[in-house]
Design a protein around this motif. Sequence first.
Motif, short mmCIF file in Angstrom:
data_model
loop_
_atom_site.label_atom_id
_atom_site.label_comp_id
_atom_site.label_asym_id
_atom_site.label_seq_id
_atom_site.Cartn_x
_atom_site.Cartn_y
_atom_site.Cartn_z
N ASN A 11 0.84 -1.19 0.00
CA ASN A 11 0.00 0.00 0.00
C ASN A 11 0.88 1.25 0.00
OD1 ASN A 11 -2.15 1.74 0.16
ND2 ASN A 11 -2.96 0.92 2.08
N GLY A 12 0.69 2.11 -0.98
CA GLY A 12 1.47 3.35 -1.04
C GLY A 12 2.64 3.30 -1.99
N VAL A 13 2.68 2.30 -2.88
CA VAL A 13 3.83 2.16 -3.76
C VAL A 13 3.74 3.05 -5.01
CG1 VAL A 13 4.56 -0.12 -3.01
CG2 VAL A 13 2.79 0.09 -4.76
N ASP A 88 3.08 -1.09 4.34
CA ASP A 88 2.50 0.24 4.29
C ASP A 88 3.57 1.31 4.05
OD1 ASP A 88 1.33 2.84 5.23
OD2 ASP A 88 -0.40 1.54 5.59
N ALA A 89 3.40 2.06 2.95
CA ALA A 89 4.26 3.22 2.67
C ALA A 89 3.39 4.44 2.36
CB ALA A 89 5.18 2.92 1.49
N VAL A 91 1.02 7.94 3.36
CA VAL A 91 1.28 9.11 4.20
C VAL A 91 1.04 8.72 5.64
CG1 VAL A 91 0.68 10.76 2.39
CG2 VAL A 91 -1.10 9.93 3.95
N THR A 92 1.76 9.36 6.55
CA THR A 92 1.73 8.98 7.96
C THR A 92 0.32 8.98 8.53
OG1 THR A 92 3.94 9.90 8.23
CG2 THR A 92 2.66 9.53 10.22
N SER A 93 -0.49 9.96 8.16
CA SER A 93 -1.81 10.11 8.75
C SER A 93 -2.74 8.93 8.44
CB SER A 93 -2.45 11.42 8.29
OG SER A 93 -2.52 11.47 6.87
N ALA A 94 -2.46 8.19 7.38
CA ALA A 94 -3.32 7.05 7.00
C ALA A 94 -2.78 5.72 7.49
CB ALA A 94 -3.47 7.00 5.48
N ARG A 95 -1.59 5.70 8.04
CA ARG A 95 -0.89 4.43 8.30
C ARG A 95 -1.46 3.66 9.49
NH1 ARG A 95 4.65 5.98 7.97
NH2 ARG A 95 4.22 5.76 5.74
N GLU A 96 -1.73 4.35 10.57
CA GLU A 96 -2.12 3.67 11.80
C GLU A 96 -3.40 2.85 11.61
OE1 GLU A 96 -3.38 4.92 16.37
OE2 GLU A 96 -2.23 6.33 15.14
#
Length: 383
Positions: A11-13, A88-89, A91-96
């Motif tokens: 996710n996030g690639v 998971d890569a 944005v930080t706000s979506a990671r948790e």
Amino acid sequence: MTRKTVRIAMNGVTGRMGHRQHLVRSILALREQGGLDLGDGTVLWPEPVLVGRREHALRALADRHGLEHWSTDLDAVLADPDVDVYFDAQVTSAREEALGKAIAAGKHVYTEKPTATGLAGALELARLAQAKGVRHGVVQDKIFLPGLLKLKRLIDGGFFGRILSVRGEFGYWVFEGGWQEAQRPSWNYRAEDGGGIVVDMFPHWEYVLHELFGRVTSVQALTATHIPQRWDENGKPYDATADDAAYGLFELEGGAIAQINSSWAVRVHRDELVEFQVDGTEGSAVAGLRECRVQHRSATPKPVWNPDIPATEDFRRQWQRVPDNTEFDNGFKAQWELFLRHVHAGTPYHWDLLAGARGVQLAELGLKSAAEGRRVEVPEIRL
């Protein structure tokens, strides 16, 4: 040889780091070398499943690299019993939230940092993973880079004697996005979107210092937003609400002192984009991403301060280059290999979600120190 497929939801690639370092230079590189040989007659074959929000970007990425599997539906991917690992890569706000879903689905998780926007969330992820019994890892790429591997070799060999101090310089000029395109995404400069150099870089400094020199026991930081206005990817001006520079002082377990400057508003006058100078009673070293140079006590010159005459010594030439002595692989790929071995063979692995939580803690306390203008203790955290 038996080939075993491991399906990895990535996710996030479509982003810069996720694409270049994790997909192309790690997972696809493993496929190009024929898979990961586990040493027991088994070859692990990574099969990426690209995940993201933008269908056209995922389709284009899959077509470019000849990949079959992609989806904009994270929940459906996590519900697939054939998916083994979630990466998971984002944005930080979506990671948790995404990591929490993956753990609840019973997937092993591997993630970029910071793992959460705050320490409480980062620790909760570690507790959830432990309770669920899934394997978990956090990207800590700097310690797998050639320059820092050489530095660790020196430390392990006792080269420095008693280590006194560490001085780090990181950064480069990130263009504002107006007259020249910015080389970092605009969200990096908006605090409301999880941006800021403290949140980005202090987690790196935590594991570098912890792994090489000792646990950070206190932090004192000064932050700044040197460039108050920038232009986004659509050429529109916006107010930069996050810090773009941080000047940190860290006390380490064992007595050494570390000073690290981090800035996206500095022009580079050093050999590499990040360098660490380590000074000890018996010798010193300067390590970057790839190179490392040393000066032993026996070869240390005796400069004399005299501002009235030009310097006659070429100080840089008095340092000796540390040889490679081995072939270094890409640092991201090297850690991916260790994590996949950990998942499928149970080999030891300590760069986990608790280690990631320590990075979040240091960033959180660094921002607290800057806001309150004081030194802040860094307590040891446990699950």
